[in-house]
Scaffold this active site. Structure first.
Site, PDB file in Angstrom:
ATOM      1  N   ARG A  42      10.932  97.113  39.055  1.00 42.76           N
ATOM      2  CA  ARG A  42      10.592  98.467  39.455  1.00 42.76           C
ATOM      3  C   ARG A  42       9.343  98.902  38.701  1.00 42.76           C
ATOM      4  NH1 ARG A  42      14.899 102.845  36.889  1.00 42.76           N
ATOM      5  NH2 ARG A  42      14.110 102.822  34.764  1.00 42.76           N
ATOM      6  N   PHE A  54      26.143  96.945  35.869  1.00 44.68           N
ATOM      7  CA  PHE A  54      27.092  97.255  34.803  1.00 44.68           C
ATOM      8  C   PHE A  54      26.700  98.491  33.996  1.00 44.68           C
ATOM      9  CE2 PHE A  54      27.754  92.790  35.815  1.00 44.68           C
ATOM     10  CZ  PHE A  54      29.100  92.830  36.127  1.00 44.68           C
ATOM     11  N   HIS A  55      25.790  99.288  34.538  1.00 52.68           N
ATOM     12  CA  HIS A  55      25.545 100.619  33.999  1.00 52.68           C
ATOM     13  C   HIS A  55      26.615 101.539  34.579  1.00 52.68           C
ATOM     14  CE1 HIS A  55      23.714 104.497  33.177  1.00 52.68           C
ATOM     15  NE2 HIS A  55      22.711 103.926  32.539  1.00 52.68           N
ATOM     16  N   GLU A  69      19.537 112.829  33.219  1.00 47.53           N
ATOM     17  CA  GLU A  69      20.316 111.590  33.173  1.00 47.53           C
ATOM     18  C   GLU A  69      20.983 111.424  31.817  1.00 47.53           C
ATOM     19  OE1 GLU A  69      18.358 107.957  34.129  1.00 47.53           O
ATOM     20  OE2 GLU A  69      17.306 108.775  35.872  1.00 47.53           O
ATOM     21  N   GLU A 107      21.351  97.131  37.627  1.00 47.74           N
ATOM     22  CA  GLU A 107      22.155  98.126  36.913  1.00 47.74           C
ATOM     23  C   GLU A 107      23.630  98.089  37.346  1.00 47.74           C
ATOM     24  OE1 GLU A 107      19.218 101.564  35.517  1.00 47.74           O
ATOM     25  OE2 GLU A 107      19.364 101.461  37.697  1.00 47.74           O
ATOM     26  N   TRP A 142      21.588  98.012  29.401  1.00 48.75           N
ATOM     27  CA  TRP A 142      20.310  97.429  29.004  1.00 48.75           C
ATOM     28  C   TRP A 142      20.197  97.103  27.522  1.00 48.75           C
ATOM     29  CZ3 TRP A 142      18.599 101.193  25.750  1.00 48.75           C
ATOM     30  CH2 TRP A 142      18.954 102.522  26.036  1.00 48.75           C
ATOM     31  N   ASN A 175       9.736 109.020  38.640  1.00 48.52           N
ATOM     32  CA  ASN A 175      10.936 108.805  37.823  1.00 48.52           C
ATOM     33  C   ASN A 175      10.535 108.078  36.549  1.00 48.52           C
ATOM     34  OD1 ASN A 175      14.047 108.779  37.727  1.00 48.52           O
ATOM     35  ND2 ASN A 175      13.521 106.653  37.255  1.00 48.52           N
ATOM     36  N   GLU A 176      10.791 108.707  35.414  1.00 47.25           N
ATOM     37  CA  GLU A 176      10.556 108.065  34.109  1.00 47.25           C
ATOM     38  C   GLU A 176       9.181 107.397  34.030  1.00 47.25           C
ATOM     39  OE1 GLU A 176      15.134 107.112  32.721  1.00 47.25           O
ATOM     40  OE2 GLU A 176      13.907 105.472  33.486  1.00 47.25           O
TER      41      GLU A 176
END
Length: 764
Positions: free
Chosen positions: A140, A384-385, A334, A382, A342, A178-179
């Site tokens: 990304r 397992f986020h 968030e 993501e 991560w 975003n970020e």
């Protein structure tokens, strides 16, 4: 609010002109969004799921109390499946259905991650790293900030979304990108090189001014044309610090101009407020500048549950966001409902911690608590986020805590828009941090405001509410309302900041300057005549040299000392990792006695300075009404301080019986910071929010609402609390008990908050 930036390289203000956000121009988020209780929800990605799941989501959102979701952040590939061809109907239908269900939308412009066709058809849009490698598609943020095609297509997508949904009643806020910079903070491609030269031409005018600013006669770096200047990519050895500092300014500008371009488009076609999500004290972007373009300040924050200081991370980020909002409320965009994915090892939030940290963020100024993300991903990077709806679904502790958090926040309507009143402030400056990481020596500084964080934590541990304020010389940024101001390692010498600090001291403020400060100018050139620069008249001292310790140099065989008769006679204090200090007067000794600390046991880490007091007639203090300098503590020769023994380590200069300028020439450890702050706070008459709290319990106040937050593993008792607990509706009549990792939110009558008294042992 923003000026046009039509090209990849546009002008940037000089650092001394950095503006702080103007609170008077920024309404509170609940006013802009029409909230009656804090916003609650998270990132929502229905394009990743089927219709049955979407229908279930609407039911679960109602159960959890969700009233706001962020939509479309990573949906560019579906919105524009091929260049110039838009498919927006599916998005409009989702917004319609969410609106019908009473759930508002924070609509993203979806420009955070370009689709595959851009990488395939326009490979020049991909970023290039410092080693000259063009990065590929499949992650990304795979875009070059200077790419013409990325700029054109991101602007076109924002325009298409605004024209279709700009007035939709379900859209209450725009979410740009975003970020920014999280993964691509800089690019070294030819387009960025050309944009950098244009930015330099705008900043300096001609190559001779650049040569002067960068000191290019050193190492034969002199340029005869701006076309000879390249980005500071991989080089044989050290970069030119001034070049690297300007590169960081430029890289920040390029990212910010992307956001500003979309903001202009949205405001031309929609009346909805605009935000982009910050990342705390992210080092690559000067958020003081970014905040000026936004209607609502929002943050992404992920403290580590395995870190015992994680609760301070919550407080630090909250106070910073409130500062960026000009003292007004902000929104947490968030946080993780449980674990992230991560880190090397990812610990889940402990039982009760989701609600506790959410309430802590509200206590520090948040008017909204959102998560990444609503439903935990089934596939992708993501997977397992954690999500508000985890892989296990509703049969999980995470879901239970998500529901209980939503119910608790729904009761906090009286908190919305209320201010946090702080008598102390910490000064923060991104450009100084860039300068610290750009300079070569005397030590390798970090990039996350370590000194500011340390002093803020000491204030937080002491229970003192604290604002975070910019160093820039905004004429409206008056500091005289604070009783205590910490200036922690502001490396760049800002005359405007020095004037504002002098004005504050003149009316009674205690200003504590911590080294290294005032060491370089805005071009990373050394301040001559003694460091501290324009701060010297305020402090009455100058730093004549840095005396950093290097720590252990080698692992020599200890048996070698039996035969190495020459080297065993040589002392190496610089090889130590700490320096001892000793109180030089009774006030600090009394503080140490009350703390139960042996009087000489003050310590600092590896940073120390040689300080000279300027007391001679006609010295640098002439022309500003300060008193003689008092030496509060000296280096005592312990640890690595042998060569500094007897020299000033902490000084104080009073002004007309009112305020004082303190200087700290070492990086004090936690105990030493706490001792000095007790002394300084007594002079400043700064008090904790609530006195004598048990270990683990934090207190913060917003308006007439008092937050008691028990971060500890044991139940805690607090006396003197009178009011109504908003979370339960029960009356508090004096004595309250907080379970481990729990909170009490008390709506108090005016003038009923318990306060500590100033230290009576220090004369004012």
């Amino acid at each position: 609010m923003t000026s046009p930036v039509p090209s990849a390289a546009a002008s940037t203000p000089q650092p001394e002109q950095t503006p702080g956000p103007a609170a008077a121009r920024r309404p509170a988020p609940h006013e802009l969004l029409g909230l009656t209780s804090p916003a609650y929800g998270g990132d929502y990605n229905p394009e990743q799921w089927d219709e049955a799941t979407f229908a279930e989501d609407l039911e679960l959102m109602a159960e959890a109390g969700v009233n706001l979701v962020s939509l479309g952040i990573f949906s560019w590939a579906r919105l524009e499946p091929c260049e110039g061809s838009y498919e927006l109907d599916w998005l409009v239908e989702i917004v319609d259905r969410l609106h019908d269900a009473g759930i508002a939308v924070d609509l993203a412009t979806a420009t955070a991650s370009p689709p595959a066709w851009m990488a395939a058809d326009h490979p020049e849009s991909l970023p290039v790293n410092a080693d000259g490698v063009r990065l590929g598609f499949g992650s990304r943020q795979q875009y070059c900030p200077s790419s013409t095609v990325y700029r054109e297509r991101s602007a076109a997508l924002a325009r298409a979304l605004a024209e279709r949904l700009g007035d939709h009643p379900g859209v209450v806020m725009w979410h740009v990108g975003n970020e920014y910079g999280c993964h691509t903070a800089e690019c070294f491609c030819p387009a960025c090189a050309q944009a950098f030269r244009a930015w330099l031409a705008d900043r300096y005018g001609d190559v001779e001014r650049l040569n002067t600013a960068w000191g290019t006669d050193f190492w034969s770096q002199r340029y005869t044309s701006l076309e000879q200047v390249d980005p500071p990519a991989a080089m044989p050895t050290f970069h030119n610090p001034a070049q690297l500092l300007d590169w960081r300014r430029f890289s920040d500008h390029q990212l910010r101009s992307l956001m500003e371009a979309e903001v202009r488009i949205l405001r031309q076609r929609s009346t909805r407020p605009v935000t982009t999500n910050f990342m705390g004290d992210f080092p690559a972007t000067d958020y003081w500048r970014w905040a000026e373009s936004l209607d609502i300040i929002s943050d992404d924050s992920y403290p580590d549950p395995a870190d015992p200081a994680a609760a301070h991370e919550v407080a630090w980020a909250g106070d910073l966001m409130r500062g960026l909002a000009g003292g007004r409320p902000w929104i947490l965009m968030e946080q993780a409902p449980s674990a992230v994915q991560w880190r090397g090892r990812n610990s889940p939030k402990r039982p009760g911690q989701l609600l506790l940290w959410s309430l802590a963020r509200v206590a520090h100024g948040a008017d909204g608590i959102l998560q990444f993300q609503w439903r935990q991903s089934r596939q992708g990077a993501e997977t397992f986020h954690s999500g508000m709806v985890p892989h296990a679904g509703c049969a999980s502790r995470t879901w239970d805590e998500v529901v209980s958090t939503g119910r608790a926040l729904k009761r906090l309507g009286p908190v919305l828009g209320e201010p946090v009143r702080a008598e102390a402030a910490v000064v923060l400056d991104w450009e100084s941090q860039w300068a610290m990481s750009s300079t070569i020596g005397p030590v390798g500084f970090g990039e996350r405001f370590e000194t500011a964080r340390a002093w803020h934590r000491s204030l937080w541990e002491a229970g003192i509410a604290t604002d975070i304020v910019p160093a820039g010389a905004d004429p409206g940024a008056d500091l005289t309302g604070y009783r205590l101001i910490i200036v922690p390692a502001i490396l760049i010498d800002y005359p405007g900041l020095a004037r504002r600090l002098e004005q504050a001291v003149a009316v009674g403020t205690q200003v504590v300057v911590v080294g290294p400060s005032g060491v370089v100018d805005v071009n990373a050139g050394a301040v001559l005549g003694g460091y501290l620069g324009s701060l010297r008249p305020l402090l009455g001292v100058r730093v004549t040299d840095h005396a950093a310790l290097s720590g252990p140099v080698s692992d020599d065989d200890p048996r070698g000392t039996l035969v190495n008769r020459l080297s065993r006679a040589v002392g190496t204090p610089a090889a130590e990792s700490w320096t001892g200090l000793e109180a030089a007067g009774e006030p600090l000794r009394r503080v140490l006695d009350r703390m139960g600390t042996p009087t000489p046991d003050l310590r600092a880490g590896g940073w120390a300075e040689e300080v000279r007091v300027d007391e001679a007639p006609g010295g640098i203090e002439a022309g500003w009404g300060g008193e003689p300098v008092e030496v509060v503590a000296v280096f005592d020769g312990r640890g690595g301080g042998t060569d500094l023994a007897g020299r000033p380590a902490i000084t104080r200069r009073a002004v007309g019986g009112a305020g004082s300028g303190w200087y700290v020439a070492a990086d004090l450890d936690a105990l030493s910071r706490a001792a000095l702050l007790k002394l300084v706070c007594a002079h400043a008459r700064v008090r904790p929010v609530v006195a004598d709290l048990p270990d683990g319990v934090e207190a913060q106040r917003r308006g007439q609402v008092l937050f008691l937050l028990n971060h500890g593993d044991r139940a805690a008792e607090v006396a003197g609390i009178v009011g109504t607990d908003l979370l339960t509706g029960k009356a508090c009549t004096g004595h309250v008990v907080l379970a481990p990792r729990s909170a009490l939110v008390v709506h108090c009558a005016p003038n009923t908050h318990p306060l500590t008294e100033c230290n009576p042992d220090v004369k004012q």
